[in-house]
Design a protein around this motif. Sequence first.
Motif, PDB file in Angstrom:
ATOM      1  N   LEU A  56      50.943  41.491  42.997  1.00  0.00           N
ATOM      2  CA  LEU A  56      52.029  40.638  43.499  1.00  0.00           C
ATOM      3  C   LEU A  56      52.156  39.319  42.743  1.00  0.00           C
ATOM      4  O   LEU A  56      52.916  38.441  43.141  1.00  0.00           O
TER       5      LEU A  56
ATOM      6  N   ALA B  60      55.551  37.540  41.743  1.00  0.00           N
ATOM      7  CA  ALA B  60      56.393  36.893  42.755  1.00  0.00           C
ATOM      8  C   ALA B  60      56.458  35.379  42.543  1.00  0.00           C
ATOM      9  O   ALA B  60      57.450  34.735  42.914  1.00  0.00           O
TER      10      ALA B  60
ATOM     11  N   TRP C  11      60.647  40.645  44.432  1.00  0.00           N
ATOM     12  CA  TRP C  11      59.225  40.286  44.429  1.00  0.00           C
ATOM     13  C   TRP C  11      58.881  39.426  45.645  1.00  0.00           C
ATOM     14  O   TRP C  11      57.843  39.634  46.287  1.00  0.00           O
TER      15      TRP C  11
ATOM     16  N   ARG D 168      56.288  40.570  48.596  1.00  0.00           N
ATOM     17  CA  ARG D 168      55.115  39.752  48.927  1.00  0.00           C
ATOM     18  C   ARG D 168      55.137  39.357  50.402  1.00  0.00           C
ATOM     19  O   ARG D 168      54.101  39.393  51.083  1.00  0.00           O
TER      20      ARG D 168
END
Length: 659
Positions: free
Chosen positions: A100, A103, A126, A130
């Motif tokens: 992640l 993000a 993203w 997340r």
Amino acid sequence: MTTENPQPQPLWQPDAQRVARARITTFQRWAADHHGAPAGGGYPALHRWSVDEPETFWEAVTEWFDVRFSAPYARVLGDRAMPGAQWFPGAKLNYAEHALRAAADRPDEPALLYVDETHDPHPVTWADLRRQVGSLAAELRALGVRPGDRVSGYLPNIPQAVVALLASAAVGAVWTSCAPDFGARSVLDRFQQVEPVVLFTVDGYRYGGKEHDRRDVVTELRRELPTLRATVHIPLLGTPAPEGALDWTALTSADTDPVFEQVPFDHPLWVLYSSGTTGLPKAIVQSQGGILVEHLKQLGLHCDLGPEDRFFWYTSTGWMMWNFLVSGLLTGTTIVLYDGSPGFPDTGAQWGVAERTGATLFGTSAAYVMACRKAGVHPARDHDLSAVQCVATTGSPLPPDGFRWLHDEVGEDLWIASVSGGTDVCSCFAGAVPTLPVYIGELQAPSLGTDLQSWDPDGNPLTDEVGELVVTAPMPSMPIRFWNDPDGSRYHDSYFDTYPGVWRHGDWITLTSRGSVVIHGRSDSTLNRQGVRMGSADIYEAVERLPEIRESLVIGVELPDGGYWMPLFVHLAPEATLDEALLTRIKQTIRAHLSPRHVPDEVIEVPGIPHTLTGKRIEVPVKRLLQGTPLDKAVNPGSVDNLDLLRFYEELARSRKRP
């Protein structure tokens, strides 16, 4: 088998600009400056260094990809033994945290593009990915899920499956999944081994333009999995949550920043399932750290993926390629999730998905490529595939005609990557290298950090001859163990009983003197249907419940044209007849209890099933007979209980003119 033409011409060769901009080229130059890698010699020199100096190589990989260790490692490789290698002892990290990371820089760009049979892409940014992972991870912790607990998914290839996997990894839980076309028995044979505490499930799925209700299967799973503390309902078909189940939306709607449990490098990440020829499917456990570094190497260097790419691989959650696809997030790549039939509304459907999503790397099965060729599909004529840089295939070796067809019908400047690996390592032993030429019928090269060799029965390395695929040094993504294998004996017997201390995979392979690789199919009896591996024992267990079937034998035969022939031989009980009614019941039994993919192509009545002297069904020798191997070379006659039965199969093969 020797190479007929030692100097064939490449089908494709990357130009100088493509070689220069490839991430593996930049990596080699950087590793030469910082870690003593060879500056010259191209990929062959880099590969040689990666297997000669594994600790330096893997440390370089973690630095290059900026792996975040929250606790330092004592050394890269604490123990080189196989099985039992210890990677990065002392280190702590989290796989989901790395998945992640993009993000932070690109919150509003798509992390996921979800496509169903309407073929309209639906993005998940993203930031939203997340956020959903953070919300679900907090809810899992509130349900009492702790590091090491198992979380299961009976899910198709949808964004919710990715969120559930990443949330499980974030809390240090162990993910495991099956596709919803698996019947209840197949799922329970897998999930009951690992005793999940949470089950994520859909009410059904859509495939081939039809809805398939799975609520009865879900009810059975809930009843037969007594360790479940919670079931989470995802209403793909719009039905209300069953009694006692939690609603997906309620668990993922909070605006919660994810908390990433820092776990040891060898902490289990997920359980994948393979299957031998006897007993339950093997529950293969791979680690958070091992998968992280292996997939960064494979996706970021070999597949040349980065933030500007879109990565589409046709797969299901019951196949390791789904896990591999999700790991595209590690390189900041947008991944494409397609849920539906590969050939709906027509055979060329996957090319339409590649066009609509702007896929730069399109992965599929060799069987799909050959089906398109036979159906007269013209991808480049009918679709704008200008974004596609690479078409990769796996599941079975891509035949020479498949290479030619892709070159002619998709693009002359197309990088064709036939890759080969396994569920067992959730990665590739050999395949894609963006800086090397492509030869028809060959994989480009062994992967970095993979000491791939071809051995004869005595353990002597072979070049330009067919031998057993072996790996002579540990890879980080090799299983840390099998579930419910306390003394490690099943793990050892699966890979290390033929050559002590050396991984034997079960494939026939040729390493050419040019450094390329040819895969010839399985050297064991594992069934490999459309990329989904299943042991013959699963088939026997289902079929032999029928009172008319005394015994059965199932064989999967790779055909020269890329096809796959899977006959089921049945020895009937007295007075039984193989009529249409029994044929229908056999196929319905396999479809319902196992998977539609493993319904046999033909059911053939035989006078008996051959066995070893210890009573084990003889599968590999029968497969060799069906491929045209003479009887005296297919089996040791002294090991068989009834040689005349094998002569029957030899004559059957001859009369059918099968390979």
